[in-house]
Design a protein around this motif. Sequence first.
Motif, PDB file in Angstrom:
ATOM      1  N   PRO A  64       0.803  -1.237   0.000  1.00 44.80           N
ATOM      2  CA  PRO A  64       0.000   0.000   0.000  1.00 44.80           C
ATOM      3  C   PRO A  64       0.827   1.275   0.000  1.00 44.80           C
ATOM      4  CG  PRO A  64      -0.214  -1.211   2.078  1.00 44.80           C
ATOM      5  CD  PRO A  64       0.417  -2.132   1.095  1.00 44.80           C
ATOM      6  N   ASN A  65       2.012   1.247   0.603  1.00 39.07           N
ATOM      7  CA  ASN A  65       2.857   2.436   0.567  1.00 39.07           C
ATOM      8  C   ASN A  65       3.417   2.713  -0.820  1.00 39.07           C
ATOM      9  OD1 ASN A  65       2.597   3.159   3.267  1.00 39.07           O
ATOM     10  ND2 ASN A  65       4.278   1.826   3.911  1.00 39.07           N
ATOM     11  N   GLU A  66       3.355   1.722  -1.696  1.00 40.31           N
ATOM     12  CA  GLU A  66       3.846   1.864  -3.072  1.00 40.31           C
ATOM     13  C   GLU A  66       2.697   1.907  -4.073  1.00 40.31           C
ATOM     14  OE1 GLU A  66       6.986   2.330  -3.374  1.00 40.31           O
ATOM     15  OE2 GLU A  66       7.617   1.714  -1.371  1.00 40.31           O
ATOM     16  N   ALA A  67       1.493   2.104  -3.580  1.00 46.82           N
ATOM     17  CA  ALA A  67       0.313   1.995  -4.437  1.00 46.82           C
ATOM     18  C   ALA A  67       0.342   2.958  -5.617  1.00 46.82           C
ATOM     19  CB  ALA A  67      -0.962   2.218  -3.614  1.00 46.82           C
ATOM     20  N   ASP A  68       0.938   4.122  -5.420  1.00 50.07           N
ATOM     21  CA  ASP A  68       0.940   5.093  -6.515  1.00 50.07           C
ATOM     22  C   ASP A  68       2.021   4.813  -7.554  1.00 50.07           C
ATOM     23  OD1 ASP A  68       3.009   5.765  -4.843  1.00 50.07           O
ATOM     24  OD2 ASP A  68       2.490   7.895  -4.665  1.00 50.07           O
ATOM     25  N   ASP A  96      -2.289   1.308   4.520  1.00 47.43           N
ATOM     26  CA  ASP A  96      -1.329   1.872   5.460  1.00 47.43           C
ATOM     27  C   ASP A  96      -1.587   3.363   5.581  1.00 47.43           C
ATOM     28  OD1 ASP A  96       1.046   2.994   6.692  1.00 47.43           O
ATOM     29  OD2 ASP A  96       2.043   1.088   6.287  1.00 47.43           O
ATOM     30  N   TYR A  97      -2.203   3.766   6.686  1.00 48.89           N
ATOM     31  CA  TYR A  97      -2.501   5.177   6.915  1.00 48.89           C
ATOM     32  C   TYR A  97      -1.454   5.830   7.822  1.00 48.89           C
ATOM     33  CZ  TYR A  97      -7.196   4.025   5.140  1.00 48.89           C
ATOM     34  OH  TYR A  97      -8.262   3.608   4.375  1.00 48.89           O
ATOM     35  N   PHE A  98      -0.428   5.083   8.201  1.00 50.57           N
ATOM     36  CA  PHE A  98       0.619   5.622   9.058  1.00 50.57           C
ATOM     37  C   PHE A  98       1.581   6.489   8.255  1.00 50.57           C
ATOM     38  CE2 PHE A  98       4.870   5.314  10.971  1.00 50.57           C
ATOM     39  CZ  PHE A  98       4.613   5.814  12.243  1.00 50.57           C
ATOM     40  N   HIS A  99       2.092   5.926   7.154  1.00 53.90           N
ATOM     41  CA  HIS A  99       3.092   6.647   6.371  1.00 53.90           C
ATOM     42  C   HIS A  99       2.485   7.655   5.402  1.00 53.90           C
ATOM     43  CE1 HIS A  99       6.610   4.502   7.797  1.00 53.90           C
ATOM     44  NE2 HIS A  99       5.962   3.369   7.659  1.00 53.90           N
ATOM     45  N   LYS A 100       1.237   7.393   4.986  1.00 54.72           N
ATOM     46  CA  LYS A 100       0.538   8.318   4.085  1.00 54.72           C
ATOM     47  C   LYS A 100       1.326   8.589   2.803  1.00 54.72           C
ATOM     48  CE  LYS A 100      -1.935  10.743   7.788  1.00 54.72           C
ATOM     49  NZ  LYS A 100      -1.401  10.005   8.943  1.00 54.72           N
ATOM     50  N   ARG A 101       1.936   7.531   2.263  1.00 55.90           N
ATOM     51  CA  ARG A 101       2.740   7.701   1.046  1.00 55.90           C
ATOM     52  C   ARG A 101       1.924   7.544  -0.226  1.00 55.90           C
ATOM     53  NH1 ARG A 101       7.916   3.988   1.900  1.00 55.90           N
ATOM     54  NH2 ARG A 101       7.972   4.291  -0.357  1.00 55.90           N
ATOM     55  N   ALA A 102       0.709   7.043  -0.125  1.00 53.10           N
ATOM     56  CA  ALA A 102      -0.168   6.923  -1.291  1.00 53.10           C
ATOM     57  C   ALA A 102      -1.575   7.312  -0.857  1.00 53.10           C
ATOM     58  CB  ALA A 102      -0.148   5.502  -1.844  1.00 53.10           C
TER      59      ALA A 102
END
Length: 264
Positions: A64-68, A96-102
Amino acid sequence: MLVDTHCHLDFPPFVEDLDSVISRAAAVGVRSMVTIGVTLDRHPGNLAVAERFDDVWCTVGIHPNEADTAPEVTVDTLIRLADHPKVIGFGETGLDYFHKRAPKEVQEHLFRVHIAAARETGLPLSIHSRDAIQDTADILREEYEKGPFKAVLHCFGGSPLLAEVGMELGLLFSIAGVVTFPNARSLHEIIPSVPLDRLVVETDAPYLTPVPHRGERNEPAYAAFTAARVATLKGVDMEEFRRASTDNFFRLFTKARRPRTAGH
């Protein structure tokens, strides 16, 4: 024997000594392991690691952090990439709402794409959920109503809601080295209520190194420390837990073969 159901053997910390890492794992009975996909760009390298060792398997997916990095990936693309003897599942996927990378909507879309691929093929998926328990639970229930699928809750952290959903949908619970941390009280409290036939272990190597090796690079051999702690929490001896967790893994990941010389 034991299975490390979730590690990242293609990551840079293992470049120099991967053969030794695999040997150390085998020496303590960790005979099989799954190196988990995080992006489609990394998939060829991850697959190469699985092809290099008889008892290493892999998955294909987008963290999920690489979703974009691949927001428009399709179910057909994932299924095509999984059409290989060494690819035994999908993921890791989830929220993953912790890192908010995507963006949340991109994560959710790809989570549902991975679930659809799992449903269509019968292969399981590895589910990541961090600071997103309610949305993860809601999506799992919504998607299961469309048709069953198989999955494992990666690095299960002791959430009562995810425990409820996992039990309801027949998912497995994968326990990482966090269980060896003294402050993991919610996990310590909930594991005794999870049936033995729903539990597997993982390292998430090179991350989440268990006690007594905290501060070091994690590696598959250290799954033995996690297994020992889970066995204690379940009130069973180590041999019984090894046998049960190994059986659970091969029951879920049906494309994987047991090591030739290792029974249970």
